[in-house]
Design a protein around this motif. Sequence first.
Motif, PDB file in Angstrom:
ATOM      1  N   SER A  61     -19.940  25.195 -13.234  1.00 31.90           N
ATOM      2  CA  SER A  61     -19.452  24.446 -14.400  1.00 31.90           C
ATOM      3  C   SER A  61     -19.789  25.165 -15.695  1.00 31.90           C
ATOM      4  O   SER A  61     -19.035  25.094 -16.671  1.00 31.90           O
ATOM      5  CB  SER A  61     -20.048  23.036 -14.408  1.00 31.90           C
ATOM      6  N   ALA A  62     -20.918  25.866 -15.724  1.00 38.53           N
ATOM      7  CA  ALA A  62     -21.266  26.655 -16.910  1.00 38.53           C
ATOM      8  C   ALA A  62     -20.325  27.828 -17.087  1.00 38.53           C
ATOM      9  O   ALA A  62     -19.972  28.202 -18.208  1.00 38.53           O
ATOM     10  CB  ALA A  62     -22.710  27.147 -16.801  1.00 38.53           C
ATOM     11  N   ARG A 109     -18.573  18.457 -11.990  1.00 31.63           N
ATOM     12  CA  ARG A 109     -17.786  17.981 -10.853  1.00 31.63           C
ATOM     13  C   ARG A 109     -18.127  16.521 -10.558  1.00 31.63           C
ATOM     14  O   ARG A 109     -17.264  15.653 -10.594  1.00 31.63           O
ATOM     15  CB  ARG A 109     -18.037  18.847  -9.614  1.00 31.63           C
ATOM     16  N   SER A 110     -19.400  16.247 -10.309  1.00 30.90           N
ATOM     17  CA  SER A 110     -19.817  14.873 -10.040  1.00 30.90           C
ATOM     18  C   SER A 110     -20.406  14.209 -11.280  1.00 30.90           C
ATOM     19  O   SER A 110     -20.385  12.982 -11.406  1.00 30.90           O
ATOM     20  CB  SER A 110     -20.853  14.839  -8.920  1.00 30.90           C
ATOM     21  N   THR A 162      -9.702  16.243  -6.856  1.00 32.94           N
ATOM     22  CA  THR A 162     -10.445  17.437  -7.252  1.00 32.94           C
ATOM     23  C   THR A 162     -11.951  17.265  -7.114  1.00 32.94           C
ATOM     24  O   THR A 162     -12.699  18.218  -7.339  1.00 32.94           O
ATOM     25  CB  THR A 162     -10.133  17.836  -8.708  1.00 32.94           C
ATOM     26  N   ASN A 163     -12.412  16.088  -6.766  1.00 31.29           N
ATOM     27  CA  ASN A 163     -13.851  15.890  -6.537  1.00 31.29           C
ATOM     28  C   ASN A 163     -14.188  16.481  -5.177  1.00 31.29           C
ATOM     29  O   ASN A 163     -14.384  15.766  -4.194  1.00 31.29           O
ATOM     30  CB  ASN A 163     -14.197  14.405  -6.614  1.00 31.29           C
ATOM     31  N   SER A 171     -11.107  23.468  -6.548  1.00 30.62           N
ATOM     32  CA  SER A 171     -10.129  22.764  -7.377  1.00 30.62           C
ATOM     33  C   SER A 171     -10.802  21.984  -8.503  1.00 30.62           C
ATOM     34  O   SER A 171     -10.189  21.753  -9.548  1.00 30.62           O
ATOM     35  CB  SER A 171      -9.265  21.835  -6.522  1.00 30.62           C
ATOM     36  N   SER A 172     -12.039  21.586  -8.319  1.00 34.87           N
ATOM     37  CA  SER A 172     -12.769  20.907  -9.390  1.00 34.87           C
ATOM     38  C   SER A 172     -12.933  21.835 -10.585  1.00 34.87           C
ATOM     39  O   SER A 172     -12.685  21.460 -11.740  1.00 34.87           O
ATOM     40  CB  SER A 172     -14.135  20.435  -8.889  1.00 34.87           C
ATOM     41  N   LEU A 173     -13.318  23.071 -10.310  1.00 41.35           N
ATOM     42  CA  LEU A 173     -13.553  24.035 -11.382  1.00 41.35           C
ATOM     43  C   LEU A 173     -12.271  24.348 -12.134  1.00 41.35           C
ATOM     44  O   LEU A 173     -12.221  24.281 -13.370  1.00 41.35           O
ATOM     45  CB  LEU A 173     -14.165  25.299 -10.796  1.00 41.35           C
TER      46      LEU A 173
END
Length: 379
Positions: A61-62, A109-110, A162-163, A171-173
């Motif tokens: 995520s970063a 993501r979560s 996407t989770n 796919s979340s990213l």
Amino acid sequence: MTAHTTVPAQHDGGATILEIGQQPGVWREVGTRSDEKAAVFLADVLDRPDLRVVLTGAGSSAFIGDIVAPALRRHLHRRVEAIATTSIVAAPLDHLERETPTLLVSFGRSGNSPESLATTALADSLVEQVWHLILTCDQTGALARAHTGRDDSLVVPMPERTNDVGFAMTSSLTSMLLSALVLLGPAGADDIDALAGAAEHVLGCQPDIRALARAKKQRIVYLGSGALEGLARESALKLLELTAGEVVTYFDSPLGFRHGPKSVLDADTQVVVYVSTDPYTRRYDLDIIAELRGQLGAEAVTVLSTEPVPAELGPAMVIPGLAGRTDAVVAAAYLVFAQYLALFTSLEYGKTPDNPFPSGELGRVVQGVTIYPMTEGER
């Protein structure tokens, strides 16, 4: 082509390959959404000429922030910085500016990582004027719950599918990456449609990517400039994660790689070079391709580009429909290649991509982090 038939179910990679393969459809969904509330909220915040935008998250995520920051900086004409939540939580006074109006963009993501919540709380405590844009794949996660209903916050959920169920962010990213570019930056519906078509092209290249994975190289190096250096970092992490650390990975920029890190190269190394769409930057990418292929041989250097490279440099995987688009946009299509290479390499090493750490050494959401409160004397 769908992604379901490439990997037998017994390899426990079904969720990961589904989540990689669904990305063209997810991206089209992201690109066609219209959110008037979001538009009004962001227009008001971005109207401030002294605004600072901080992009934050942990791990993959970063790296979203690293990829999109250059494009947002050019588009918004504002200070845009990518700073990991793990850096902010460890040393908040090094990264948060009390008197600078700040839009904190959190990717999660979560939204359940302890550093995610701690970062937004620290910003609330230490920055006089702060607004929050929360991009998350889980509307029920802790980060979304903490900011829903707040006047200074906007929570933008990604499509529910996407989770990701798999260990790695795929796919979340990319859905959060593209949402940031649509909401804050230069990406429009035509960019998203072109990206989806490009990703479908990469889906059709699975046999070639699987053949690359079968070489079972012990070291994989990813190189990219600017936004694509962030992509190289994410690519290296993806392969490191899904092989449970069995394959050594490294990332750098083409220019930086010569200054010592090039010593990682040996006969058992595969190099992946992401070629920039910027004509100036591209020259440096082509130079490193020529240099490394002269040293290691053409097959040891995989080249991804949006247009053909000079014939004398050898072959490249050309992804159509993206020439001239900003590298932050192109990165999403390149990333599909990296995700597949990580998945197939994991399988070649006998790992279980959906859960490469079955004994629990690492989990989908980081556990065991103690968040320490700041005392008045520490502020």
